[in-house]
Design a protein around this motif. Sequence first.
Motif, PDB file in Angstrom:
ATOM      1  N   GLY A 103       6.522   4.460 -41.626  1.00 58.88           N
ATOM      2  CA  GLY A 103       5.426   4.133 -40.694  1.00 58.88           C
ATOM      3  C   GLY A 103       5.462   5.057 -39.481  1.00 58.88           C
ATOM      4  N   LEU A 104       6.657   5.252 -38.933  1.00 58.98           N
ATOM      5  CA  LEU A 104       6.818   6.159 -37.786  1.00 58.98           C
ATOM      6  C   LEU A 104       6.440   7.589 -38.204  1.00 58.98           C
ATOM      7  CD1 LEU A 104      10.270   4.800 -36.541  1.00 58.98           C
ATOM      8  CD2 LEU A 104       8.170   4.804 -35.169  1.00 58.98           C
ATOM      9  N   THR A 105       6.891   7.978 -39.391  1.00 58.06           N
ATOM     10  CA  THR A 105       6.621   9.337 -39.890  1.00 58.06           C
ATOM     11  C   THR A 105       5.118   9.569 -40.055  1.00 58.06           C
ATOM     12  OG1 THR A 105       8.740   9.310 -41.058  1.00 58.06           O
ATOM     13  CG2 THR A 105       7.138  10.958 -41.780  1.00 58.06           C
ATOM     14  N   ARG A 106       4.441   8.597 -40.693  1.00 57.94           N
ATOM     15  CA  ARG A 106       2.986   8.709 -40.903  1.00 57.94           C
ATOM     16  C   ARG A 106       2.258   8.849 -39.585  1.00 57.94           C
ATOM     17  NH1 ARG A 106       3.509   5.319 -45.388  1.00 57.94           N
ATOM     18  NH2 ARG A 106       3.629   3.476 -44.075  1.00 57.94           N
ATOM     19  N   SER A 107       2.622   7.979 -38.632  1.00 57.60           N
ATOM     20  CA  SER A 107       1.946   7.973 -37.343  1.00 57.60           C
ATOM     21  C   SER A 107       2.174   9.303 -36.604  1.00 57.60           C
ATOM     22  CB  SER A 107       2.470   6.767 -36.557  1.00 57.60           C
ATOM     23  OG  SER A 107       2.332   6.965 -35.200  1.00 57.60           O
ATOM     24  N   LEU A 108       3.423   9.802 -36.632  1.00 59.69           N
ATOM     25  CA  LEU A 108       3.722  11.066 -35.935  1.00 59.69           C
ATOM     26  C   LEU A 108       3.075  12.255 -36.630  1.00 59.69           C
ATOM     27  CD1 LEU A 108       7.381  10.186 -35.053  1.00 59.69           C
ATOM     28  CD2 LEU A 108       5.621  10.802 -33.385  1.00 59.69           C
ATOM     29  N   LYS A 109       2.947  12.189 -37.952  1.00 58.93           N
ATOM     30  CA  LYS A 109       2.287  13.284 -38.677  1.00 58.93           C
ATOM     31  C   LYS A 109       0.805  13.328 -38.296  1.00 58.93           C
ATOM     32  CE  LYS A 109       1.534  15.389 -43.191  1.00 58.93           C
ATOM     33  NZ  LYS A 109       1.878  15.478 -44.606  1.00 58.93           N
ATOM     34  N   GLU A 110       0.167  12.150 -38.276  1.00 58.61           N
ATOM     35  CA  GLU A 110      -1.253  12.070 -37.883  1.00 58.61           C
ATOM     36  C   GLU A 110      -1.440  12.624 -36.481  1.00 58.61           C
ATOM     37  OE1 GLU A 110      -4.111  11.382 -39.366  1.00 58.61           O
ATOM     38  OE2 GLU A 110      -2.844  11.426 -41.163  1.00 58.61           O
ATOM     39  N   ARG A 111      -0.589  12.187 -35.559  1.00 58.99           N
ATOM     40  CA  ARG A 111      -0.718  12.624 -34.159  1.00 58.99           C
ATOM     41  C   ARG A 111      -0.464  14.130 -34.033  1.00 58.99           C
ATOM     42  NH1 ARG A 111       1.670   8.068 -30.159  1.00 58.99           N
ATOM     43  NH2 ARG A 111       0.830   9.540 -28.667  1.00 58.99           N
ATOM     44  N   SER A 112       0.482  14.629 -34.818  1.00 57.49           N
ATOM     45  CA  SER A 112       0.792  16.060 -34.793  1.00 57.49           C
ATOM     46  C   SER A 112      -0.430  16.861 -35.238  1.00 57.49           C
ATOM     47  CB  SER A 112       1.985  16.299 -35.713  1.00 57.49           C
ATOM     48  OG  SER A 112       2.290  17.648 -35.781  1.00 57.49           O
ATOM     49  N   LYS A 113      -1.141  16.352 -36.286  1.00 56.24           N
ATOM     50  CA  LYS A 113      -2.348  17.035 -36.777  1.00 56.24           C
ATOM     51  C   LYS A 113      -3.421  17.075 -35.700  1.00 56.24           C
ATOM     52  CE  LYS A 113      -2.272  15.566 -41.526  1.00 56.24           C
ATOM     53  NZ  LYS A 113      -2.989  14.575 -42.321  1.00 56.24           N
ATOM     54  N   ARG A 114      -3.436  16.053 -34.828  1.00 58.98           N
ATOM     55  CA  ARG A 114      -4.424  16.028 -33.734  1.00 58.98           C
ATOM     56  C   ARG A 114      -3.942  16.840 -32.526  1.00 58.98           C
ATOM     57  NH1 ARG A 114      -4.810  10.246 -34.957  1.00 58.98           N
ATOM     58  NH2 ARG A 114      -3.640   9.756 -33.073  1.00 58.98           N
ATOM     59  N   GLY A 115      -2.774  17.480 -32.669  1.00 58.58           N
ATOM     60  CA  GLY A 115      -2.244  18.302 -31.580  1.00 58.58           C
ATOM     61  C   GLY A 115      -1.496  17.501 -30.536  1.00 58.58           C
ATOM     62  N   GLU A 116      -1.223  16.225 -30.830  1.00 57.73           N
ATOM     63  CA  GLU A 116      -0.500  15.389 -29.852  1.00 57.73           C
ATOM     64  C   GLU A 116       1.004  15.576 -30.007  1.00 57.73           C
ATOM     65  OE1 GLU A 116      -1.689  11.271 -29.949  1.00 57.73           O
ATOM     66  OE2 GLU A 116      -3.757  11.837 -30.372  1.00 57.73           O
ATOM     67  N   ARG A 117       1.691  15.605 -28.903  1.00 60.59           N
ATOM     68  CA  ARG A 117       3.150  15.750 -28.905  1.00 60.59           C
ATOM     69  C   ARG A 117       3.758  14.666 -28.016  1.00 60.59           C
ATOM     70  NH1 ARG A 117       1.995  18.813 -32.429  1.00 60.59           N
ATOM     71  NH2 ARG A 117       2.381  21.059 -32.575  1.00 60.59           N
ATOM     72  N   PRO A 118       3.815  13.417 -28.492  1.00 55.82           N
ATOM     73  CA  PRO A 118       4.372  12.353 -27.645  1.00 55.82           C
ATOM     74  C   PRO A 118       5.832  12.664 -27.259  1.00 55.82           C
ATOM     75  CG  PRO A 118       4.091  11.591 -29.912  1.00 55.82           C
ATOM     76  CD  PRO A 118       3.469  12.951 -29.838  1.00 55.82           C
ATOM     77  N   GLN A 119       6.089  12.654 -25.978  1.00 52.53           N
ATOM     78  CA  GLN A 119       7.412  13.103 -25.478  1.00 52.53           C
ATOM     79  C   GLN A 119       8.411  11.940 -25.445  1.00 52.53           C
ATOM     80  OE1 GLN A 119       7.725  16.777 -24.356  1.00 52.53           O
ATOM     81  NE2 GLN A 119       6.209  16.417 -25.973  1.00 52.53           N
ATOM     82  N   VAL A 120       8.504  11.238 -26.565  1.00 53.28           N
ATOM     83  CA  VAL A 120       9.320  10.020 -26.607  1.00 53.28           C
ATOM     84  C   VAL A 120      10.828  10.275 -26.573  1.00 53.28           C
ATOM     85  CG1 VAL A 120       7.855   8.227 -27.610  1.00 53.28           C
ATOM     86  CG2 VAL A 120       8.761  10.015 -29.068  1.00 53.28           C
ATOM     87  N   LEU A 121      11.241  11.500 -26.869  1.00 52.75           N
ATOM     88  CA  LEU A 121      12.687  11.784 -26.842  1.00 52.75           C
ATOM     89  C   LEU A 121      13.067  12.689 -25.659  1.00 52.75           C
ATOM     90  CD1 LEU A 121      13.650  12.101 -30.621  1.00 52.75           C
ATOM     91  CD2 LEU A 121      13.743  10.113 -29.107  1.00 52.75           C
ATOM     92  N   SER A 122      12.229  12.658 -24.640  1.00 45.62           N
ATOM     93  CA  SER A 122      12.507  13.447 -23.439  1.00 45.62           C
ATOM     94  C   SER A 122      13.919  13.141 -22.917  1.00 45.62           C
ATOM     95  CB  SER A 122      11.445  13.092 -22.395  1.00 45.62           C
ATOM     96  OG  SER A 122      11.802  13.641 -21.176  1.00 45.62           O
TER      97      SER A 122
END
Length: 308
Positions: A20-39
Amino acid sequence: MRHLNSLLDLTPIEVETIFGLTRSLKERSKRGERPQVLSGHVLAQVFEKPSLRTRLSFDAAMMQLGGSSIFLNAKDAGLGGREAVEDVARVIGGYSDVIALRTFSQKLIDTFIEYSGVAVINGLSDERHPCQALTDVFTMQEVFGDLTGKKCVFVGDGNNVASSLAIAAALCGMHLTVCAPEDYRLEEKFLNALTKKFPAAKVEQASSGSFKSALKDAAIVYTDVWTSMGQEAEAEERQAIFGPYQVNSSLMKLAPKSCRFMHCLPAKRGLEVTDDVIDGSQSIVFQQAQNRMHLAKGLLLWVLEKSV
Ligand code: CP
Ligand code: NVA
């Protein structure tokens, strides 16, 4: 503390959480989003063997999620006897939030889990390759949807990739048939542990004389190198033994047209797989390779107990 050592340690629900996390991050990555959750987070990668996909996918995953990644080969880390492995694990754990290891012995990974005090990910050992198998099943789900009852046929060496794939298949209700020469099959001890944990697992080993009949209802044909890292001295002997197990166009013709071809890579073209198969229309090997990075993101978030 969460680790990824063997897929035998995971439940189907945990796998679904990682996916689920992988799917969501892949979708967001395709939209050019880079959530900085591991800052502010640091991944240490300690590798005794070479790597392209594993090392780079974890590096890229950390960087895209706002964290950092540090690489050490075994010699520089001092795993060759400069100091006790337990001390190396404690020190690296003191500087990082998560450690990815690529080793010969499984014991080294177990020691890091015991002494580092941080999350540890098995980035391949002689026995296991859980990050690869999770990515493989994630990729199969992208292509086929629900995998329940679908059949994957692994043709080649019953190695680290094959055994982790067997566990991943059991976790997702998929059938796996391993077609390997007599002395290169999955070990009975491993299969017993697998069926003890997943009594409904359907993992079979085809007999060497008639393995090709297993292909007739294959959704996926999967292969890996005949000589894994560390087995280089056996390369010539293995080439002679594994010759009949080459995945070529005649072998693929025994499977339905809808069948897909997968390989964890790196591939030895002309040995375990021919160019026309790996480059052909049934091959999904580069979708599979690319998914290593998306899966690495999902996995890092899961071991670090983060959400997006
Ligand atoms: N499939 C895989 O693990 O590739 P690397 O050996 O390049 O990391
Ligand atoms: N079985 C191979 C996999 C490489 C990703 C090896 O261990 O070398």
